[in-house]
Design a protein around this motif. Sequence first.
Motif, PDB file in Angstrom:
ATOM      1  N   ASN A  22       0.809  -1.219   0.000  1.00  0.00           N
ATOM      2  CA  ASN A  22       0.000   0.000   0.000  1.00  0.00           C
ATOM      3  C   ASN A  22       0.844   1.272   0.000  1.00  0.00           C
ATOM      4  O   ASN A  22       0.385   2.325   0.424  1.00  0.00           O
ATOM      5  N   ARG A  24       2.111   4.621  -0.858  1.00  0.00           N
ATOM      6  CA  ARG A  24       1.371   5.685  -1.535  1.00  0.00           C
ATOM      7  C   ARG A  24       2.102   6.222  -2.765  1.00  0.00           C
ATOM      8  O   ARG A  24       1.486   6.712  -3.708  1.00  0.00           O
ATOM      9  N   GLN A  27       1.170   3.605  -5.468  1.00  0.00           N
ATOM     10  CA  GLN A  27      -0.251   3.541  -5.803  1.00  0.00           C
ATOM     11  C   GLN A  27      -0.806   4.845  -6.366  1.00  0.00           C
ATOM     12  O   GLN A  27      -1.545   4.842  -7.344  1.00  0.00           O
ATOM     13  N   TRP A  28      -0.447   5.951  -5.720  1.00  0.00           N
ATOM     14  CA  TRP A  28      -1.103   7.208  -6.066  1.00  0.00           C
ATOM     15  C   TRP A  28      -0.126   8.307  -6.511  1.00  0.00           C
ATOM     16  O   TRP A  28      -0.544   9.439  -6.752  1.00  0.00           O
ATOM     17  N   ASN A 102      -5.291   1.470   2.724  1.00  0.00           N
ATOM     18  CA  ASN A 102      -5.199   1.468   1.269  1.00  0.00           C
ATOM     19  C   ASN A 102      -6.044   2.583   0.664  1.00  0.00           C
ATOM     20  O   ASN A 102      -6.427   2.515  -0.497  1.00  0.00           O
ATOM     21  N   LYS A 104      -7.154   6.145  -0.867  1.00  0.00           N
ATOM     22  CA  LYS A 104      -6.534   7.129  -1.757  1.00  0.00           C
ATOM     23  C   LYS A 104      -6.351   8.470  -1.066  1.00  0.00           C
ATOM     24  O   LYS A 104      -5.373   9.187  -1.316  1.00  0.00           O
TER      25      LYS A 104
END
Length: 288
Positions: A22, A24, A27-28, A102, A104
């Motif tokens: 997870n 960040r 992922q984002w 997890n 956003k």
Amino acid sequence: MARHIMLNGEIMPSDTPCLTYNNRGLQWGDSFSVQLRGNSCIVYDFDMYFQCITQMVETLGMQSDSLKPKSFANDILLLLRKNRIYKEFSVKITFFRNSADNNKLAYDNTFSTIISVDSLPHEFYSINTNGIFTDLLELPETIQRNMVPNFPWEVLCARQKEENGLDDVIITDNNGNFRKSISSDIFFMKENSLIYASSPEILSANKVFSTRIAKLASQKLGMTIYESPISEQNIKKVDSMFLADPINGIRWVVGLGRKRFLKGNVEQIAYEIYSHYKTEIDTKKREQ
């Protein structure tokens, strides 16, 4: 490749898994990286780069109070010594926001850092003997129709570079102005004028190095400095071009597409950069 990296102050083997599912940054894109250069375990212009990094952390809403210059410099020093790198080096630092879930949305403003270091073959900055060739970034039509905001499209230019024998590619803004290469800021010269063509408003480690170049060119060579975008419409008016960033230093450009450039004062500017940083390291070594 360096044998050890550092995660939040802990040194570990470089092949040790250190990111969770997870993360960040993965992922984002809630992260950023900077690359710096130095010698004898001392980062060039450390104070200026640290101030820039602090501003970048604050801009992303991360808690900058945990970032201290002395401990930050010491972490880099310890990692360099662990990897037995004592002369010229590059260091890459990635900052990513922490997260316990997890989601956003960001609920945690603390951050983690990953630091890696590598040795470089040449001490201090040196200019390339032969001019490099560049051209504008070309994207496949399918990508152009489905552009994703904020994606660094230059990471997809490997085939264009190889097939066209290029050393770098140039990225333009929506108005067709030359703004950056893969990793560097862009400078042009006309007679005794130096034109900083990359956007000065962008907060980046490149800006620190570019500011140093402009200052030395003005003080040591008496050049007039302009911050102005350059496009294909007015490129015929300039004589010389070079790229600049903290890792590669100054690279003079002989060709941008079909346009050819003279070397001009690029070599003199590169010499001032070399002299400035060599003096900085020699002075700091004496003070230790």
